[in-house]
Design an enzyme around this catalytic site. Structure first.
Site, short mmCIF file in Angstrom:
data_model
loop_
_atom_site.label_atom_id
_atom_site.label_comp_id
_atom_site.label_asym_id
_atom_site.label_seq_id
_atom_site.Cartn_x
_atom_site.Cartn_y
_atom_site.Cartn_z
N LYS A 184 0.85 -1.20 0.00
CA LYS A 184 0.00 0.00 0.00
C LYS A 184 0.88 1.25 0.00
O LYS A 184 2.09 1.17 0.24
CB LYS A 184 -0.90 -0.02 1.23
CG LYS A 184 -0.12 -0.11 2.55
CD LYS A 184 -1.03 -0.42 3.72
CE LYS A 184 -0.22 -0.48 5.01
NZ LYS A 184 -1.05 -0.72 6.17
N ARG A 200 -10.59 -0.44 15.23
CA ARG A 200 -10.54 0.30 13.97
C ARG A 200 -11.52 -0.42 13.05
O ARG A 200 -12.69 -0.51 13.36
CB ARG A 200 -9.10 0.31 13.45
CG ARG A 200 -8.83 1.35 12.40
CD ARG A 200 -7.35 1.46 12.04
NE ARG A 200 -6.82 0.23 11.44
CZ ARG A 200 -5.59 0.11 10.95
NH1 ARG A 200 -4.75 1.15 11.00
NH2 ARG A 200 -5.17 -1.02 10.43
N TYR A 219 13.13 31.35 2.51
CA TYR A 219 11.96 32.05 3.04
C TYR A 219 12.22 32.54 4.46
O TYR A 219 12.83 31.85 5.27
CB TYR A 219 10.75 31.12 3.06
CG TYR A 219 10.16 30.88 1.68
CD1 TYR A 219 9.64 31.94 0.95
CD2 TYR A 219 10.14 29.61 1.13
CE1 TYR A 219 9.10 31.72 -0.32
CE2 TYR A 219 9.59 29.38 -0.12
CZ TYR A 219 9.07 30.45 -0.84
OH TYR A 219 8.54 30.24 -2.07
N MET A 222 8.99 24.10 -1.02
CA MET A 222 8.18 23.05 -1.62
C MET A 222 9.00 22.21 -2.62
O MET A 222 8.91 20.99 -2.64
CB MET A 222 6.97 23.66 -2.33
CG MET A 222 6.04 22.62 -2.92
SD MET A 222 4.66 23.35 -3.78
CE MET A 222 3.55 23.73 -2.47
C1 LIG Z 1 -0.28 -1.58 6.81
C2 LIG Z 1 -0.83 -2.82 7.30
C3 LIG Z 1 0.00 -3.94 7.46
C4 LIG Z 1 1.48 -3.88 7.29
O1 LIG Z 1 2.07 -3.29 8.44
P1 LIG Z 1 3.63 -3.19 8.74
O2 LIG Z 1 3.70 -2.80 10.15
O3 LIG Z 1 4.17 -2.15 7.82
O4 LIG Z 1 4.20 -4.51 8.49
C5 LIG Z 1 -0.59 -5.11 7.84
N1 LIG Z 1 -1.92 -5.19 8.06
C6 LIG Z 1 -2.75 -4.13 7.94
C7 LIG Z 1 -4.19 -4.29 8.19
C8 LIG Z 1 -2.22 -2.91 7.57
O5 LIG Z 1 -3.02 -1.86 7.46
#
Ligand SMILES: *Cc1c(COP(=O)(O)O)cnc(C)c1O
Length: 686
Positions: A351, A445, A578, A627
């Site tokens: 991700k 969550r 800046y 930036m």
């Molecule tokens: C991001 C995420 C992971 C991976 O987490 P790391 O600590 O980077 O290994 C695993 N499970 C879920 C649900 C996540 O959101």
């Protein structure tokens, strides 16, 4: 400390191409020139070895691509030389056999030989790595019998029949079967001897080759003179010297030499034609040296012309970029796999653009390492992976809007069921969707509470949901206090109870998973079917202090670099950036880097809270980070100039700046720092 780059391999390619031109413009009359031809023939083995070297460095993953490219090049070359084939009256039925086995034109034999020899070498390294070179060596020895040693073997009736059989198919044994595999594998081995050994080896094999060539030549037993016993030895020592000296690359030279190789026979024809036209054949063509020089000059000129005319590709390392070391990624995968329990496999979290690394680049590499399941946060991340050609299961961990459910199907993504109402929404879509159930075991969550097994079981009745897995997420796996450890174990137990309950009802949960990076590192025994590893895969932990009890050795995959746009002097009392936050207390020299907070550099590093590395020295960040730019002090650094490279994360000389350094200086964890690296950065494999 500044490195001087000497791209020996690429430089030698041009020399090799010139040698090939020399071979093809030679006259056969004199002994001395004949002897030179023997030496000039080191060009092609060199080309083959370079290919083998780079294929092996990429763990042979690019083999398919390499073959495709070679096939395309060969196709174009066949067309290019058709007119000459026609002119020479070669367009008979035999043309097809020759095009497949020997090359449609004399110099083109090299391309079909690669097309046949590369798969052979590849299979040898895959199925019999320890015997690969010996087997290729035996093939080479057999090839010798059809070449320089033909007169010896053809005296033995069985062998004569054997070779005559070969010559029904191939015109020469210098081909993809007998010749290419050995050189490809010797290049792949990438052997570097001590320099003294290599030089002595080179000289000895050189002398031996000349003696061998002279003896064979004078005995008149040669059928063709491309293969000698001592070529492979000569080449291994030569290649060792080049490899040792090799630093960096010169892409243009690489392409130039390839084009020279392909087009020079046309130039020979053209030069001869021109000479005839102007009535200077005697002067220009019959003199080997002049013919060689004319052909070389016209080949180089035409090749360069083609390179100029070619559409240019965007320059990857112009402004600011990320370099990915894939061997390090593989190392981390191996390390993580070493602590997995049996039946548990990695489900890398790619991700947030693979934590800033580049999702497609990383996921495809993981595909090559045999990894078949991934998790992402959003449906668009999943789509990007699919469009990039990533194979296997892709689990979307987060919320997807019902309008996007169609994309789940279209891109074969698996959606997380984040609570009960969402399960009904998914089911109401009306078409079958693949899902994993998320169970909330205390993080509060996403997920359906573990206390509600009845409701969880009811999801299995929803006929449009194909439930392929069930998972939960640990929220204090990184903490070491007794209470937090107990909490983690309670989470795991609650998750296990849900699974048992469902199983008791005769329901099949599919894949189970609960560990992310820290979970796997600290509680490997809790593993289910997958470990959803993110940050650790990229070679870092969230905080440096956690390295102390990390059971495996992880290495960072990413380096971050930027160009120096310009340097300038700052006089005492002058400010910079800046707010003129920085004021020079003495005369200073500064450099402006073409990277800023929009690229993900934390603005908190402003005003001496961070530094960069330039040519092996440290340079503090001064003034406020902008930036798109930032300013560093280079007063104490020797000759820094515009277009030099600044390392923001990574190594330079004896220094290294890590993601930990930046995260600590900006009050965050490496996860945030890396995942915020911006979309403007080019990402490339080194
Ligand atoms: C991001 C995420 C992971 C991976 O987490 P790391 O600590 O980077 O290994 C695993 N499970 C879920 C649900 C996540 O959101």
């Amino acid at each position: 400390m500044k490195e001087k780059k000497f791209p020996a391999l690429d430089d030698f390619r041009l020399i090799a191409a010139i040698l090939v031109v020399a071979v093809h413009t030679r006259s056969t009359d004199s002994e001395i020139l004949w002897l030179l031809t023997v030496l000039r023939r080191i060009a092609v083995p060199f080309f083959i070895m370079v290919s083998g070297y780079f294929l092996a460095r990429g763990n042979w993953r690019a083999t398919g691509k390499f073959l495709k490219k070679t096939a395309m090049l060969y196709g174009v070359s066949i067309l290019l030389y058709l007119p000459l084939n026609y002119y020479a009256g070669q367009l008979s039925l035999d043309f097809f056999r020759r095009a497949i086995f020997d090359g449609s034109f004399y110099h083109l034999w090299y391309l079909p030989a690669l097309l046949l020899g590369t798969p052979i070498a590849y299979c040898l390294t895959r199925f019999k790595p320890e015997a690969a070179i010996p087997i290729a060596g035996i093939l080479y020895l057999i090839g010798l019998g059809g070449e320089s040693y033909y007169g010896l073997v053809s005296g033995v009736p069985v062998l004569a029949t054997f070779y005559n059989g070969i010559f029904l198919v191939f015109d020469y044994t210098r081909n993809g079967l007998f010749y290419v595999p050995l050189f490809l594998l010797l290049g792949a081995a990438g052997i570097i001897f001590r320099r003294k050994v290599a030089v002595i080896g080179l000289l000895c094999s050189f002398v031996a080759l000349i003696v061998e060539a002279l003896l064979l030549h004078s005995s008149g037993i040669q059928r063709h003179d491309s293969m000698y016993l001592f070529y492979p030895f000569l080449m291994v020592f030569l290649f060792s010297l080049l490899l040792e000296a090799n630093q960096g690359e010169r892409r243009n030279l690489r392409q130039l030499s390839a084009i020279v190789y392909l087009i020079h026979p046309w130039c020979i024809v053209l030069v001869r034609g021109m000479a005839k036209l102007v009535g200077l054949t005697g002067l220009l063509v019959e003199n080997t040296v002049i013919l060689f020089l004319l052909v070389l000059a016209s080949s180089l000129f035409l090749s360069q012309l083609l390179l100029w005319l070619r559409p240019s590709r965007p320059f990857q390392t112009g402004r600011a970029w990320i370099e990915l070391d894939l061997s390090t990624l593989r190392h981390n995968v191996n390390q993580l796999q070493s602590i997995l329990t049996e039946n548990c496999t990695l489900m890398p979290a790619v991700k947030a653009n693979a934590y800033g690394h580049g999702a497609v680049l990383i996921a495809k590499e993981l595909n090559h390492s045999g990894i078949r399941s991934f998790c992402v946060a959003t449906v668009s991340e999943g789509m990007e992976l699919r469009r990039g050609g990533v194979k296997g299961e892709i689990l979307v961990l987060g919320y997807t809007h019902p309008e996007q459910f169609s994309s789940l199907r279209k891109y074969r993504l698996t959606q997380t069921v984040i609570d009960m109402p969402y399960a009904r929404l998914l089911n109401a879509y009306g078409k079958k969707l693949k899902v994993h159930l998320k169970i909330d075991t205390g993080m509060h969550r996403l997920g359906i509470s573990a206390d509600q097994p009845e409701r969880i079981a009811s999801i299995f009745q929803m006929k449009n949901l194909a439930i392929e897995g069930i998972f939960t997420h640990l929220c204090v796996a990184d903490e070491k206090t007794v209470e937090k450890k107990a909490f983690t174990l309670r989470q795991a137990e609650a998750f296990q109870r849900v699974i048992c309950n469902l199983n008791d009802r005769g329901l099949n949960c599919g894949k189970t998973h609960l560990l992310s990076s820290y979970g796997l590192l600290r509680y490997p025994e809790l593993a289910g079917d997958y470990a959803r590893v993110g940050i650790a895969l990229y070679g870092v932990l969230s905080n440096r202090r956690d390295l102390d009890d990390c059971p495996i050795a992880l290495r960072p995959v990413l380096s971050l670099k930027a160009r120096i746009a310009l340097t300038k002097d700052l006089h005492t009392g002058e400010g910079a950036g800046y707010g003129l936050e920085y004021v020079a207390e003495s005369d200073r020299k500064i450099a402006v880097l073409s990277i800023g907070y929009a690229d993900g550099i934390p603005r908190a590093l402003s005003c001496n809270h961070g530094k960069v590395l330039i040519n092996g020295y440290e340079a503090p960040i001064i003034g406020r980070i902008c930036m798109d730019q930032m300013i560093v002090d280079i007063t104490d650094l020797p000759d820094v100039k515009s277009s030099d490279i600044a390392v923001i994360i990574g190594k330079s000389g004896q220094y290294e700046i890590t993601a930990y350094d930046l995260a600590e200086a900006s009050g965050t964890i490496t996860n945030e720092l890396l995942s915020r690296l911006g979309s403007r950065l080019n990402r490339m494999i080194v």
